[in-house]
Design a protein around this motif. Structure first.
Motif, PDB file in Angstrom:
ATOM      1  N   ARG A  84       0.612  -0.629   0.086  1.00  0.00           N
ATOM      2  CA  ARG A  84       0.167  -0.128   0.169  1.00  0.00           C
ATOM      3  C   ARG A  84       0.570   0.901  -0.250  1.00  0.00           C
ATOM      4  NH1 ARG A  84      -4.621  -1.776   4.548  1.00  0.00           N
ATOM      5  NH2 ARG A  84      -5.832  -3.515   2.709  1.00  0.00           N
ATOM      6  N   PHE A  85       1.458   1.613   0.727  1.00  0.00           N
ATOM      7  CA  PHE A  85       3.082   2.591   1.307  1.00  0.00           C
ATOM      8  C   PHE A  85       3.431   2.993  -0.207  1.00  0.00           C
ATOM      9  CE2 PHE A  85       7.096   3.941   1.336  1.00  0.00           C
ATOM     10  CZ  PHE A  85       6.872   5.147   2.507  1.00  0.00           C
ATOM     11  N   ASN A  86       3.834   1.865  -1.067  1.00  0.00           N
ATOM     12  CA  ASN A  86       4.317   1.667  -2.583  1.00  0.00           C
ATOM     13  C   ASN A  86       2.901   2.044  -3.608  1.00  0.00           C
ATOM     14  OD1 ASN A  86       6.710   0.865  -2.012  1.00  0.00           O
ATOM     15  ND2 ASN A  86       6.642  -1.441  -3.205  1.00  0.00           N
ATOM     16  N   LEU A  87       1.995   1.221  -3.024  1.00  0.00           N
ATOM     17  CA  LEU A  87       0.802   1.757  -4.282  1.00  0.00           C
ATOM     18  C   LEU A  87       0.320   3.644  -3.914  1.00  0.00           C
ATOM     19  CD1 LEU A  87      -1.373  -0.463  -3.413  1.00  0.00           C
ATOM     20  CD2 LEU A  87      -0.836   0.392  -6.258  1.00  0.00           C
ATOM     21  N   TRP A  88       1.277   4.301  -2.786  1.00  0.00           N
ATOM     22  CA  TRP A  88       0.554   5.455  -2.705  1.00  0.00           C
ATOM     23  C   TRP A  88       1.234   6.289  -3.089  1.00  0.00           C
ATOM     24  CZ3 TRP A  88       3.342   8.965  -0.604  1.00  0.00           C
ATOM     25  CH2 TRP A  88       2.837  10.639  -0.483  1.00  0.00           C
ATOM     26  N   ALA A  89       2.700   5.929  -3.390  1.00  0.00           N
ATOM     27  CA  ALA A  89       3.610   7.585  -3.920  1.00  0.00           C
ATOM     28  C   ALA A  89       3.306   7.348  -5.964  1.00  0.00           C
ATOM     29  CB  ALA A  89       5.542   5.678  -3.120  1.00  0.00           C
ATOM     30  N   LEU A  90       3.411   5.194  -5.748  1.00  0.00           N
ATOM     31  CA  LEU A  90       3.382   5.345  -7.318  1.00  0.00           C
ATOM     32  C   LEU A  90       1.707   6.776  -7.843  1.00  0.00           C
ATOM     33  CD1 LEU A  90       4.176   2.226  -8.119  1.00  0.00           C
ATOM     34  CD2 LEU A  90       5.121   4.083  -8.539  1.00  0.00           C
ATOM     35  N   ALA A  91       1.343   6.399  -6.828  1.00  0.00           N
ATOM     36  CA  ALA A  91      -0.794   7.348  -7.005  1.00  0.00           C
ATOM     37  C   ALA A  91       0.024   8.556  -6.840  1.00  0.00           C
ATOM     38  CB  ALA A  91      -1.744   6.930  -5.727  1.00  0.00           C
ATOM     39  N   ALA A 134      -7.177  10.927  -4.152  1.00  0.00           N
ATOM     40  CA  ALA A 134      -7.315   9.740  -3.776  1.00  0.00           C
ATOM     41  C   ALA A 134      -5.575   9.683  -2.818  1.00  0.00           C
ATOM     42  CB  ALA A 134      -7.509   9.133  -5.218  1.00  0.00           C
ATOM     43  N   VAL A 135      -4.963  10.851  -3.434  1.00  0.00           N
ATOM     44  CA  VAL A 135      -3.549  10.770  -2.987  1.00  0.00           C
ATOM     45  C   VAL A 135      -3.549  11.212  -1.106  1.00  0.00           C
ATOM     46  CG1 VAL A 135      -1.056  12.263  -2.551  1.00  0.00           C
ATOM     47  CG2 VAL A 135      -2.566  11.954  -4.647  1.00  0.00           C
ATOM     48  N   GLU A 136      -4.723  12.720  -0.848  1.00  0.00           N
ATOM     49  CA  GLU A 136      -4.565  12.406   0.551  1.00  0.00           C
ATOM     50  C   GLU A 136      -5.663  11.322   1.029  1.00  0.00           C
ATOM     51  OE1 GLU A 136      -5.329  17.138  -0.163  1.00  0.00           O
ATOM     52  OE2 GLU A 136      -7.397  15.951   0.587  1.00  0.00           O
ATOM     53  N   ARG A 137      -6.346  10.228   0.622  1.00  0.00           N
ATOM     54  CA  ARG A 137      -7.145   9.455   1.483  1.00  0.00           C
ATOM     55  C   ARG A 137      -6.038   8.433   1.191  1.00  0.00           C
ATOM     56  NH1 ARG A 137     -10.238   9.346  -2.746  1.00  0.00           N
ATOM     57  NH2 ARG A 137     -11.793  11.108  -2.155  1.00  0.00           N
ATOM     58  N   GLY A 138      -5.769   8.155   0.655  1.00  0.00           N
ATOM     59  CA  GLY A 138      -4.696   7.096   0.974  1.00  0.00           C
ATOM     60  C   GLY A 138      -3.178   7.275   1.788  1.00  0.00           C
ATOM     61  N   MET A 139      -3.162   8.502   1.891  1.00  0.00           N
ATOM     62  CA  MET A 139      -1.533   9.038   2.999  1.00  0.00           C
ATOM     63  C   MET A 139      -2.683   9.349   4.719  1.00  0.00           C
ATOM     64  SD  MET A 139       0.450   9.927   4.387  1.00  0.00           S
ATOM     65  CE  MET A 139       2.151   9.260   2.905  1.00  0.00           C
ATOM     66  N   ALA A 140      -4.307   9.317   4.399  1.00  0.00           N
ATOM     67  CA  ALA A 140      -4.700   9.015   5.882  1.00  0.00           C
ATOM     68  C   ALA A 140      -5.136   8.262   5.543  1.00  0.00           C
ATOM     69  CB  ALA A 140      -5.747  10.456   5.457  1.00  0.00           C
ATOM     70  N   ASP A 141      -5.199   7.076   5.073  1.00  0.00           N
ATOM     71  CA  ASP A 141      -5.096   5.629   5.816  1.00  0.00           C
ATOM     72  C   ASP A 141      -3.905   4.921   5.958  1.00  0.00           C
ATOM     73  OD1 ASP A 141      -7.181   3.046   4.895  1.00  0.00           O
ATOM     74  OD2 ASP A 141      -5.370   2.668   5.057  1.00  0.00           O
ATOM     75  N   LEU A 142      -2.644   5.570   5.010  1.00  0.00           N
ATOM     76  CA  LEU A 142      -2.073   5.051   6.520  1.00  0.00           C
ATOM     77  C   LEU A 142      -0.923   5.595   7.052  1.00  0.00           C
ATOM     78  CD1 LEU A 142       0.400   5.015   2.553  1.00  0.00           C
ATOM     79  CD2 LEU A 142      -0.328   3.142   3.773  1.00  0.00           C
ATOM     80  N   GLN A 143      -1.301   6.760   7.348  1.00  0.00           N
ATOM     81  CA  GLN A 143      -1.340   7.541   8.619  1.00  0.00           C
ATOM     82  C   GLN A 143      -1.714   6.382  10.515  1.00  0.00           C
ATOM     83  OE1 GLN A 143       1.409   9.483   9.783  1.00  0.00           O
ATOM     84  NE2 GLN A 143       1.896   9.581   7.628  1.00  0.00           N
TER      85      GLN A 143
END
Length: 361
Positions: A84-91, A134-143
């Protein structure tokens, strides 16, 4: 010289690529999180508010393979988190490129980046803004997931590294808008930031459960090991992604362009020089781990358990490099089917790592 006329070198990689045994499980669920975050379109048709990727683009990235190759010894839970972290960085990378780099919207990029900083708190329990994309949503989830108790010490360093990563995007855009090619010496440091290389030690620790012992963590030798480790990742990516970045995105932030401009040589000569530089950084990593780390370990008086932990971390670092190399060489994102970089790879199961990764105690 056109992109098609440039011969891309095959980079040296002495460490065997291995595959995490949980890859099949990861492959089955690889779309789930991306869809939940709004990164992935449900079909190929253009839409007014389309997601970051179509399904074909998503699968061409082969991020599940990247994660399983780079972290061959990770548990399923740790593999899933790093995926998921890798997906976020590429997103983030693809969203930033399509939204701001292609339009030259520097003001929009600065506003987007400033807002994203609010999703990178240095203290646990900080209230995050409501995500709007989507970028903010992904980082909020990862945090909510990145810092379990065993990795709590990473909170400030990892979020600081992510902040440097997104800030570098703004600087890249500013360079491209003005046609400013970075200086070679400046670029080496900058590439660690723009590749998010400062997050890689976290991924290795996540995979292995091992930390670099505190007694030597801040030594000159270990800092040099980490620098060489990070340099290989970002600079090798510049070779693999040359066509994508330079000919499709019109980016000037690429080692090949930096060398061509700094040294006044042709693109093909710059490509070979870039490969030599990448190889030199890998050889320096090998030299440090084999020749300079052992006497440092002796002088520091590391206990047996600490030496075992250091060896486990180094094996993880070597696997991380070989996994990235395999991905650069085989994923359609960087190497189309007719590309000379495209190689057929059959990674082995995660058994014994190459002993050259481990310094003599």
């Amino acid at each position: 010289m056109t992109a098609q006329a440039i011969k891309l070198p095959i980079l040296r990689m002495p460490y065997p690529v291995r595959v995490n045994p949980y890859l099949p499980a990861l492959h089955k669920e690889t779309e789930t999180w991306a869809r939940e975050m709004g990164m992935l379109d449900s079909d190929e048709a253009p839409a007014a508010h389309r997601a970051i990727w179509t399904l074909s683009q998503f699968h061409a990235m082969a991020v599940d393979q990247l994660t399983a190759w780079a972290l061959p010894e990770a548990s399923l839970a740790d593999l899933r988190l790093n995926h998921r972290f890798n997906l976020w960085a590429l997103a983030w990378d693809d969203y930033f490129a399509s939204t701001f780099k292609q339009t030259g919207d520097l003001a929009g990029a600065q506003a987007f980046t400033a807002r994203l900083h609010a999703f990178l708190p240095t203290e646990p329990g900080a209230r995050l803004p409501e995500p709007t994309n989507a970028v903010e949503r992904g980082m909020a989830d990862l945090q909510q997931r990145l810092f379990p108790p065993r990795l709590a010490h990473w909170r400030q360093r990892l979020n600081r590294a992510l902040a440097r990563y997104i800030d570098a995007g703004v600087q890249e855009l500013a360079n491209s808008r003005t046609g400013r090619v970075p200086d070679l010496i400046e670029y080496a440091q900058f590439r660690r930031e723009s590749f998010a290389a400062y997050t890689a030690p976290y991924s290795v620790e996540l995979s292995t459960g091992a930390r670099i012992p505190e007694q030597i963590r801040h030594s000159r030798t270990v800092r040099a090991v980490l620098d060489a480790f990070m340099d290989y990742m970002g600079l090798a990516n510049d070779i693999a992604s040359y066509q994508r970045e330079v000919h499709e995105e019109h980016d000037v932030n690429n080692l090949v362009i930096v060398l061509r401009t700094s040294l006044g040589i042709s693109v093909q000569e710059a490509m070979h020089t870039a490969a030599d530089l990448v190889t030199a950084r890998l050889r320096h990593f090998e030299h440090l781990t084999q020749s300079e780390l052992p006497p440092l370990v002796q002088r520091a008086g590391l206990a047996h358990g600490e030496r075992i932990e250091l060896e486990a971390w180094l094996r993880g670092a070597c696997s991380f490099l070989s996994g990235l190399h395999a991905w650069y060489s085989g994923a359609p994102r960087y190497a189309p089917a007719d590309s000379p970089l495209r190689e057929q790879r059959t990674p082995t199961a995660a058994v014994h790592a190459d002993e050259r990764c481990v310094p003599a105690s």
